[in-house]
Write a protein that holds these residues in place. Structure first.
Motif, PDB file in Angstrom:
ATOM      1  N   ARG A 142       5.757  19.662 -66.605  1.00 49.46           N
ATOM      2  CA  ARG A 142       6.407  18.598 -65.838  1.00 49.46           C
ATOM      3  C   ARG A 142       5.974  18.685 -64.379  1.00 49.46           C
ATOM      4  O   ARG A 142       5.969  19.767 -63.789  1.00 49.46           O
ATOM      5  CB  ARG A 142       7.927  18.705 -65.952  1.00 49.46           C
ATOM      6  CG  ARG A 142       8.454  18.405 -67.353  1.00 49.46           C
ATOM      7  CD  ARG A 142       9.975  18.521 -67.415  1.00 49.46           C
ATOM      8  NE  ARG A 142      10.491  18.005 -68.676  1.00 49.46           N
ATOM      9  CZ  ARG A 142      10.572  18.722 -69.796  1.00 49.46           C
ATOM     10  NH1 ARG A 142      10.169  19.999 -69.790  1.00 49.46           N
ATOM     11  NH2 ARG A 142      11.039  18.181 -70.907  1.00 49.46           N
ATOM     12  N   GLN A 144       6.841  17.176 -60.678  1.00 49.50           N
ATOM     13  CA  GLN A 144       7.803  16.433 -59.870  1.00 49.50           C
ATOM     14  C   GLN A 144       7.067  15.773 -58.710  1.00 49.50           C
ATOM     15  O   GLN A 144       6.476  16.447 -57.873  1.00 49.50           O
ATOM     16  CB  GLN A 144       8.893  17.375 -59.354  1.00 49.50           C
ATOM     17  CG  GLN A 144       9.630  18.131 -60.442  1.00 49.50           C
ATOM     18  CD  GLN A 144      10.261  17.211 -61.478  1.00 49.50           C
ATOM     19  OE1 GLN A 144      10.808  16.151 -61.132  1.00 49.50           O
ATOM     20  NE2 GLN A 144      10.196  17.601 -62.747  1.00 49.50           N
ATOM     21  N   THR A 145       7.072  14.452 -58.677  1.00 48.30           N
ATOM     22  CA  THR A 145       6.383  13.714 -57.626  1.00 48.30           C
ATOM     23  C   THR A 145       7.388  12.865 -56.856  1.00 48.30           C
ATOM     24  O   THR A 145       8.478  12.561 -57.361  1.00 48.30           O
ATOM     25  CB  THR A 145       5.288  12.794 -58.203  1.00 48.30           C
ATOM     26  OG1 THR A 145       5.861  11.524 -58.543  1.00 48.30           O
ATOM     27  CG2 THR A 145       4.631  13.402 -59.433  1.00 48.30           C
ATOM     28  N   LYS A 147       7.354   9.860 -56.532  1.00 54.65           N
ATOM     29  CA  LYS A 147       7.514   8.580 -57.218  1.00 54.65           C
ATOM     30  C   LYS A 147       7.994   8.734 -58.661  1.00 54.65           C
ATOM     31  O   LYS A 147       7.953   7.777 -59.430  1.00 54.65           O
ATOM     32  CB  LYS A 147       6.188   7.817 -57.190  1.00 54.65           C
ATOM     33  CG  LYS A 147       5.745   7.423 -55.789  1.00 54.65           C
ATOM     34  CD  LYS A 147       4.473   6.589 -55.806  1.00 54.65           C
ATOM     35  CE  LYS A 147       4.080   6.141 -54.404  1.00 54.65           C
ATOM     36  NZ  LYS A 147       2.857   5.296 -54.410  1.00 54.65           N
ATOM     37  N   GLY A 148       8.441   9.933 -59.018  1.00 55.66           N
ATOM     38  CA  GLY A 148       8.954  10.140 -60.365  1.00 55.66           C
ATOM     39  C   GLY A 148       8.208  11.226 -61.112  1.00 55.66           C
ATOM     40  O   GLY A 148       7.142  11.683 -60.703  1.00 55.66           O
ATOM     41  N   GLU A 149       8.777  11.650 -62.238  1.00 59.67           N
ATOM     42  CA  GLU A 149       8.235  12.765 -63.011  1.00 59.67           C
ATOM     43  C   GLU A 149       7.065  12.326 -63.889  1.00 59.67           C
ATOM     44  O   GLU A 149       7.042  11.223 -64.438  1.00 59.67           O
ATOM     45  CB  GLU A 149       9.335  13.358 -63.894  1.00 59.67           C
ATOM     46  CG  GLU A 149       8.921  14.608 -64.646  1.00 59.67           C
ATOM     47  CD  GLU A 149      10.046  15.168 -65.497  1.00 59.67           C
ATOM     48  OE1 GLU A 149      10.582  16.236 -65.145  1.00 59.67           O
ATOM     49  OE2 GLU A 149      10.392  14.529 -66.515  1.00 59.67           O
ATOM     50  N   LEU A 150       6.093  13.232 -64.030  1.00 57.98           N
ATOM     51  CA  LEU A 150       5.004  13.079 -64.990  1.00 57.98           C
ATOM     52  C   LEU A 150       5.089  14.223 -65.989  1.00 57.98           C
ATOM     53  O   LEU A 150       5.415  15.356 -65.624  1.00 57.98           O
ATOM     54  CB  LEU A 150       3.643  13.110 -64.290  1.00 57.98           C
ATOM     55  CG  LEU A 150       3.297  11.930 -63.382  1.00 57.98           C
ATOM     56  CD1 LEU A 150       2.019  12.223 -62.605  1.00 57.98           C
ATOM     57  CD2 LEU A 150       3.138  10.646 -64.198  1.00 57.98           C
ATOM     58  N   GLU A 174      -0.085   3.273 -62.306  1.00 61.46           N
ATOM     59  CA  GLU A 174       1.176   3.709 -61.706  1.00 61.46           C
ATOM     60  C   GLU A 174       1.369   5.213 -61.874  1.00 61.46           C
ATOM     61  O   GLU A 174       1.830   5.900 -60.943  1.00 61.46           O
ATOM     62  CB  GLU A 174       2.351   2.952 -62.332  1.00 61.46           C
ATOM     63  CG  GLU A 174       2.431   1.473 -61.962  1.00 61.46           C
ATOM     64  CD  GLU A 174       1.349   0.625 -62.625  1.00 61.46           C
ATOM     65  OE1 GLU A 174       1.006  -0.433 -62.056  1.00 61.46           O
ATOM     66  OE2 GLU A 174       0.837   1.029 -63.703  1.00 61.46           O
ATOM     67  N   ASP A 175       1.030   5.735 -63.052  1.00 62.86           N
ATOM     68  CA  ASP A 175       1.110   7.183 -63.267  1.00 62.86           C
ATOM     69  C   ASP A 175       0.180   7.925 -62.308  1.00 62.86           C
ATOM     70  O   ASP A 175       0.546   8.962 -61.735  1.00 62.86           O
ATOM     71  CB  ASP A 175       0.714   7.535 -64.707  1.00 62.86           C
ATOM     72  CG  ASP A 175       1.738   7.098 -65.730  1.00 62.86           C
ATOM     73  OD1 ASP A 175       2.904   6.881 -65.355  1.00 62.86           O
ATOM     74  OD2 ASP A 175       1.359   6.974 -66.918  1.00 62.86           O
ATOM     75  N   LYS A 178       1.539   8.115 -58.910  1.00 61.97           N
ATOM     76  CA  LYS A 178       2.574   9.150 -58.841  1.00 61.97           C
ATOM     77  C   LYS A 178       1.943  10.503 -58.525  1.00 61.97           C
ATOM     78  O   LYS A 178       2.404  11.242 -57.643  1.00 61.97           O
ATOM     79  CB  LYS A 178       3.327   9.245 -60.169  1.00 61.97           C
ATOM     80  CG  LYS A 178       4.340   8.166 -60.445  1.00 61.97           C
ATOM     81  CD  LYS A 178       5.051   8.461 -61.770  1.00 61.97           C
ATOM     82  CE  LYS A 178       6.053   7.381 -62.121  1.00 61.97           C
ATOM     83  NZ  LYS A 178       6.741   7.676 -63.416  1.00 61.97           N
ATOM     84  N   SER A 181       0.727  10.893 -55.068  1.00 62.39           N
ATOM     85  CA  SER A 181       1.771  10.886 -54.035  1.00 62.39           C
ATOM     86  C   SER A 181       2.292  12.279 -53.703  1.00 62.39           C
ATOM     87  O   SER A 181       3.011  12.456 -52.714  1.00 62.39           O
ATOM     88  CB  SER A 181       2.943  10.001 -54.483  1.00 62.39           C
ATOM     89  OG  SER A 181       3.704  10.622 -55.511  1.00 62.39           O
TER      90      SER A 181
END
Length: 422
Positions: A142, A144-145, A147-150, A174-175, A178, A181
């Protein structure tokens, strides 16, 4: 008498016998002195691998068996999840035979700085492992960015020393944004792996700092097909990201190289930028300008760099030379994974690049021992200078009787025919 050090000095120039020499040439002078003074099979494995890599004379062509043969470590137990196959008696006997004749390379890393996730700081990455069943392990990663988790998922099977990506981190623009970012910083550097590698290898082989090509640091977060599509459809985005990653790798190396390091380096992943996957010009566009800056920095700090590049390398070899690489592997044979013979590769490389190869692993799996012996002689007959005798891969699972027999044939023939007169 003490042997000369194989590490390059850390200065731009030094003086030997009253003559100023560039740093990259000093190791060659010292290694030439080592060969001429001691004569015969007198070099240590470390000296031999260094010399062959940088183009200095050797007493014998190095034999490097790659993965599956880490002689600096004891054999694993039979119940080891991935490596238990190495406890098989036939493999153990081969390992014992090979370690007396072969040289080696011990990989090390200063931390997670050169990860294939845009080289983001390791503190943003978390790994969780789970046992799927008796023969399958899964690692969920996982990120943590802002702009959201990948999330990415890898699996490993019992008795096989590799992993399979079963879920990619990046599937959309978009991924990818993220991932981009995540703010960059140079993570703390650890030399524990380096010191351990020096200690366990001794004079058996060279330590090797692992660095991925900026191309693969950017694209390994997505599927191979998506990376190829984006090289055409999102070309500017990829080039911008590769430039950013190159600067990140250099920033990390500036910290890592603050102390002298007795190591070579290996840069891998750029085979994706060769035919038939990409055009013959792709290597020059996506690899040379970026890898070349990293190689130049390493060279300034006395660290020669190998280019790991499978596949069709006829057009890539001149680019590797232009980028400043000292060696390349595995130089795969035409019709067996590559697009040129060892003689053709030699004609292109000349004395500017060490060739590490060029037995193909599927040859070792399928041919007869007499055919392997003939292939070894063919490779050696192409020229013993700037050559490390190796294969395109090493075993990652239980070896068949034929594969074991062919390894014996390879080593025996190389020992018999690989000597170098100075």
């Amino acid at each position: 008498m003490a042997r000369p050090s194989c590490g390059y000095p850390m200065t731009q120039t030094s003086v030997i016998c009253g003559t100023a020499l560039p740093a990259m040439g000093i190791a060659v002078v010292l290694l030439q002195a080592s060969v001429s003074h001691f004569g015969g099979n007198s070099m240590t494995g470390k000296e031999r691998m260094w010399a062959a890599t940088v183009g200095a004379p050797v007493d014998h062509v190095p034999i490097w068996l790659r993965e599956g043969f880490s002689f600096e470590h004891p054999l694993p137990a039979a119940d080891d999840f991935a490596q238990g196959w190495r406890a098989e008696p036939d493999y153990a006997a081969l390992w014992e035979f090979a370690r007396h004749h072969c040289d080696t390379r011990g990989a090390w890393s200063p931390g997670g700085h050169f990860n294939r996730l845009m080289a983001i700081p390791s503190r943003y990455i978390r790994h969780d492992s789970q046992q799927v069943d008796a023969d399958t392990r899964r690692t969920i990663t996982r990120i943590q960015t802002p702009k959201g988790e990948l999330v990415g998922v890898d699996e490993q099977r019992r008795g096989i020393e590799t992993t399979w990506r079963v879920k990619e981190f990046v599937e959309t623009i978009e991924d990818f944004e993220k991932l981009r970012s995540v703010p960059f910083e140079v993570s703390p550097v650890s030399y524990d792996g380096y010191e351990r590698s020096l200690r366990t290898l001794g004079d058996r082989g060279v330590t090797c700092l692992g660095i991925s090509s900026p191309w693969v640091v950017v694209t390994a977060c997505m599927s191979y097909q998506q990376a190829l599509a984006w090289s055409a459809l999102e070309r500017n985005l990829l080039l911008e990201s590769i430039e950013e990653v190159t600067e990140r790798i250099l920033a990390c190396l500036r910290v890592v190289c603050q102390r002298p390091l007795d190591t070579i380096a290996n840069m891998g992943g750029c085979e994706q930028c060769t035919p038939p996957m990409m055009s013959p010009d792709a290597f020059a566009e996506f690899v040379t300008p970026y890898d070349g800056r990293i190689v130049a920095f390493l060279k300034e700090h006395g660290i020669p760099c190998n280019c790991h590049c499978h596949g069709f390398v006829r057009n890539a070899l001149p680019e590797m030379i232009r980028a400043g690489f000292e060696s390349t592997d595995p130089v795969e044979e035409a019709g067996r994974g590559g697009d040129l013979t060892i003689a053709e590769a030699r004609a292109i490389a000349g004395d500017r690049l060490t060739l590490v190869g060029n037995l193909e692993f599927n040859e070792l799996e399928t041919l007869e021992p007499r055919q392997i012996r003939a292939r070894v002689r063919e490779i050696l007959d192409s020229g013993k200078r700037r050559l490390i005798l190796s294969a395109s891969a090493g075993p990652i699972s239980k070896m068949t009787p034929r594969l074991i027999a062919n390894y014996y044939a390879w080593i025996e023939e190389a020992v018999s025919c690989g000597g170098c007169s100075q």
